[in-house]
Design a protein around this motif. Structure first.
Motif, short mmCIF file in Angstrom:
data_model
loop_
_atom_site.label_atom_id
_atom_site.label_comp_id
_atom_site.label_asym_id
_atom_site.label_seq_id
_atom_site.Cartn_x
_atom_site.Cartn_y
_atom_site.Cartn_z
N TYR A 1 -46.88 25.74 -18.63
CA TYR A 1 -46.70 26.18 -17.12
C TYR A 1 -45.87 27.25 -16.78
O TYR A 1 -46.24 28.04 -15.91
CB TYR A 1 -45.78 24.90 -16.42
CG TYR A 1 -45.60 25.05 -14.99
CD1 TYR A 1 -46.43 24.89 -14.17
CD2 TYR A 1 -44.35 25.78 -14.33
CE1 TYR A 1 -46.13 24.87 -12.62
CE2 TYR A 1 -44.23 25.97 -13.22
CZ TYR A 1 -45.12 25.47 -12.07
OH TYR A 1 -44.76 25.93 -10.89
N LEU A 2 -44.96 27.45 -17.70
CA LEU A 2 -44.39 29.12 -17.54
C LEU A 2 -45.29 30.10 -17.54
O LEU A 2 -45.10 31.29 -17.04
CB LEU A 2 -42.81 28.99 -18.45
CG LEU A 2 -42.00 28.07 -18.11
CD1 LEU A 2 -40.94 28.21 -19.09
CD2 LEU A 2 -41.37 28.37 -16.79
N LEU B 1 -51.07 32.09 -11.61
CA LEU B 1 -52.17 31.16 -11.49
C LEU B 1 -51.97 29.79 -11.11
O LEU B 1 -52.71 28.94 -11.07
CB LEU B 1 -52.91 31.09 -13.04
CG LEU B 1 -53.31 32.20 -13.47
CD1 LEU B 1 -54.27 31.98 -14.91
CD2 LEU B 1 -54.59 32.99 -12.48
N VAL B 2 -50.74 29.73 -10.73
CA VAL B 2 -50.28 28.45 -10.10
C VAL B 2 -51.17 27.92 -8.81
O VAL B 2 -51.09 29.16 -8.02
CB VAL B 2 -48.79 28.06 -9.94
CG1 VAL B 2 -48.30 27.16 -9.26
CG2 VAL B 2 -48.25 28.33 -11.19
N ASN B 3 -51.53 26.74 -8.60
CA ASN B 3 -52.36 26.59 -7.19
C ASN B 3 -53.59 27.09 -7.18
O ASN B 3 -54.09 27.59 -6.22
CB ASN B 3 -51.51 26.87 -6.18
CG ASN B 3 -51.75 25.80 -4.85
OD1 ASN B 3 -52.28 24.81 -5.19
ND2 ASN B 3 -51.51 26.34 -3.48
N THR B 4 -54.30 27.42 -8.53
CA THR B 4 -55.62 28.10 -8.57
C THR B 4 -56.36 27.44 -9.48
O THR B 4 -55.87 26.78 -10.36
CB THR B 4 -55.56 29.45 -8.86
OG1 THR B 4 -55.05 29.63 -10.23
CG2 THR B 4 -54.62 30.41 -8.01
N TYR B 5 -57.72 27.30 -9.39
CA TYR B 5 -58.55 26.72 -10.25
C TYR B 5 -58.63 27.22 -11.65
O TYR B 5 -58.64 26.31 -12.74
CB TYR B 5 -59.88 26.71 -9.73
CG TYR B 5 -60.43 25.93 -8.48
CD1 TYR B 5 -59.98 24.53 -8.34
CD2 TYR B 5 -61.13 26.60 -7.50
CE1 TYR B 5 -60.10 24.02 -7.24
CE2 TYR B 5 -61.47 25.84 -6.11
CZ TYR B 5 -60.76 24.48 -6.13
OH TYR B 5 -61.04 23.83 -5.08
N LEU C 1 -51.79 17.73 -11.58
CA LEU C 1 -50.67 17.34 -10.75
C LEU C 1 -49.87 18.41 -10.67
O LEU C 1 -48.96 18.85 -9.68
CB LEU C 1 -50.11 16.02 -11.19
CG LEU C 1 -48.89 15.56 -10.50
CD1 LEU C 1 -49.31 15.14 -9.00
CD2 LEU C 1 -48.49 14.27 -11.09
N VAL C 2 -49.49 18.95 -11.93
CA VAL C 2 -48.31 20.01 -12.07
C VAL C 2 -48.74 21.53 -11.51
O VAL C 2 -48.07 21.96 -10.71
CB VAL C 2 -47.92 20.09 -13.45
CG1 VAL C 2 -47.07 21.20 -13.78
CG2 VAL C 2 -47.36 18.69 -13.95
N VAL C 3 -49.95 21.82 -11.89
CA VAL C 3 -50.33 23.12 -11.60
C VAL C 3 -51.18 23.17 -10.05
O VAL C 3 -51.05 24.46 -9.69
CB VAL C 3 -51.38 23.50 -12.37
CG1 VAL C 3 -52.82 23.07 -12.62
CG2 VAL C 3 -51.17 25.15 -12.53
N PRO D 1 -52.73 19.85 -1.81
CA PRO D 1 -53.62 18.77 -1.92
C PRO D 1 -55.05 19.22 -1.66
O PRO D 1 -55.89 18.37 -2.12
CB PRO D 1 -53.11 17.86 -0.73
CG PRO D 1 -51.55 18.12 -0.49
CD PRO D 1 -51.53 19.56 -0.79
N ALA D 2 -55.18 20.01 -0.92
CA ALA D 2 -56.58 20.65 -0.51
C ALA D 2 -57.16 20.99 -1.95
O ALA D 2 -58.65 21.12 -1.74
CB ALA D 2 -56.67 21.67 0.24
N LYS D 3 -56.65 21.24 -2.93
CA LYS D 3 -57.22 21.83 -4.25
C LYS D 3 -57.13 20.90 -5.32
O LYS D 3 -57.53 21.11 -6.50
CB LYS D 3 -56.37 23.11 -4.65
CG LYS D 3 -56.80 24.14 -3.59
CD LYS D 3 -56.14 25.80 -4.04
CE LYS D 3 -56.37 26.60 -3.12
NZ LYS D 3 -56.09 27.96 -3.78
N GLN D 4 -56.53 19.57 -5.02
CA GLN D 4 -56.37 18.75 -6.47
C GLN D 4 -57.70 17.72 -6.54
O GLN D 4 -58.44 17.64 -5.45
CB GLN D 4 -55.19 17.70 -5.92
CG GLN D 4 -53.77 18.49 -5.93
CD GLN D 4 -52.91 17.45 -5.37
OE1 GLN D 4 -53.15 16.37 -4.80
NE2 GLN D 4 -51.63 17.70 -5.22
#
Length: 305
Positions: A154-155, A167-171, A245-247, A251-254
């Protein structure tokens, strides 16, 4: 001459199979009936154990909630309700999460295939200096639990080395780490090790370079293992829960694996079951399409001539 030693050296023919019952006993009607019943019962048990939950889910997805709770094993005591599928697809916005899952699964597949095939080709066919040590280090990563790597991974995604991209919250952050699969690299390498070396050596004698050898000789002979890696990659990405769930906090990208457990608390049971059925449809279809590639043992697409 004494025939004693010859009698003592008599052995069972090598071609005879060793089973619990002998060939004479298998010809008896009672033994044949018992074997038929045993094999049929075992097959029926496996069918019920494997297909039973899926068939029950398909039945319950078009059954009203009250009928599912009161008569869980009955076949539509008060009729069917096909509206559950439309409600799950439209009203709870299942199509959005379904699309997110498809994007993550395709990205994970492309990443794992690229890394596994190129790394397997380099370690098995090219064999540069130190390839054995490198292969040992790759295998050593399989002994590290995935939970231990969760925080460092994650880091890394939070601040990508050299580029410092977030890149968090990206595909990209959801499927790029899937490429580091030591299992797929080992699987592809072992398959490449068993390829006919005379074909590879003949291609090199004819002046075939490394890239052309990889593209026109190795890949056409490797369709079975490519199918295996494809199935493993897509199914693993489709059911993955912890990393998305972590990255992906938005909700719109999960994907479905993350959103469905949260929607289950505020959605009718029949609609949730319909959503689960829709989410299982594509992996089952994908498996049925590609099952021949990894159930067959032969090498198809070998070079002719």
């Amino acid at each position: 001459m004494s025939t004693g030693p010859r009698l003592r050296r008599r052995r069972t023919p090598s071609g005879e199979s060793r089973t619990i019952t002998s060939a004479f006993e298998r010809r008896r009607p009672g033994t044949r009936l018992a074997r038929t019943l045993l094999n049929g019962g075992l097959l029926l048990f496996l069918v019920i154990a494997c297909l039973g939950p899926i068939l029950w889910l398909a039945k319950s997805a078009i059954t009203p909630t009250q009928d599912t709770l009161r008569y869980p094993l009955a076949l539509w005591p008060h009729g069917t309700d096909w509206e559950n599928l439309r409600t799950a697809w439209v009203e709870i916005d299942l199509k959005l999460y379904f699309w997110n899952t498809v994007v993550i699964a395709l990205g994970s597949w492309a990443t794992q295939m690229t890394v596994a095939v190129t790394a397997g080709y380099a370690l098995s066919i090219l064999r540069p200096r130190g390839s054995r040590v490198l292969y040992g280090l790759v295998l050593a990563t399989m002994f590290v639990p995935a939970v231990v790597l969760l925080v460092p991974l994650y880091l890394t995604v939070l601040d990508l080395p050299f580029t410092h991209w977030n890149l968090v919250n990206t595909y990209w952050g959801a499927f790029l780490p899937a490429g580091a699969s030591a299992f797929n690299v080992a699987l592809v390498k072992r398959f490449f090790d068993n390829l006919p070396r005379e074909v590879i050596d003949a291609a090199r004698v004819d002046g075939c370079g490394d890239f052309r050898l990889f593209l026109h000789i190795v890949l056409p002979m490797s369709r079975p293992v490519l199918g295996v890696v494809s199935v493993f990659a897509v199914l693993a990405a489709w059911k993955d829960f912890v990393w998305p769930l972590v990255v992906l906090p938005d909700p719109a990208k999960q994907p479905l694996s993350v959103r469905l457990p949260r929607l289950a608390a505020v959605t009718e049971l029949d609609v949730v079951l319909a959503a689960l059925l829709i989410s299982c449809a594509l992996p089952i279809a994908f498996f049925l399409v590609f099952q021949r590639l990894f159930l067959r043992g032969g090498l198809e697409g070998a070079v002719k001539g």
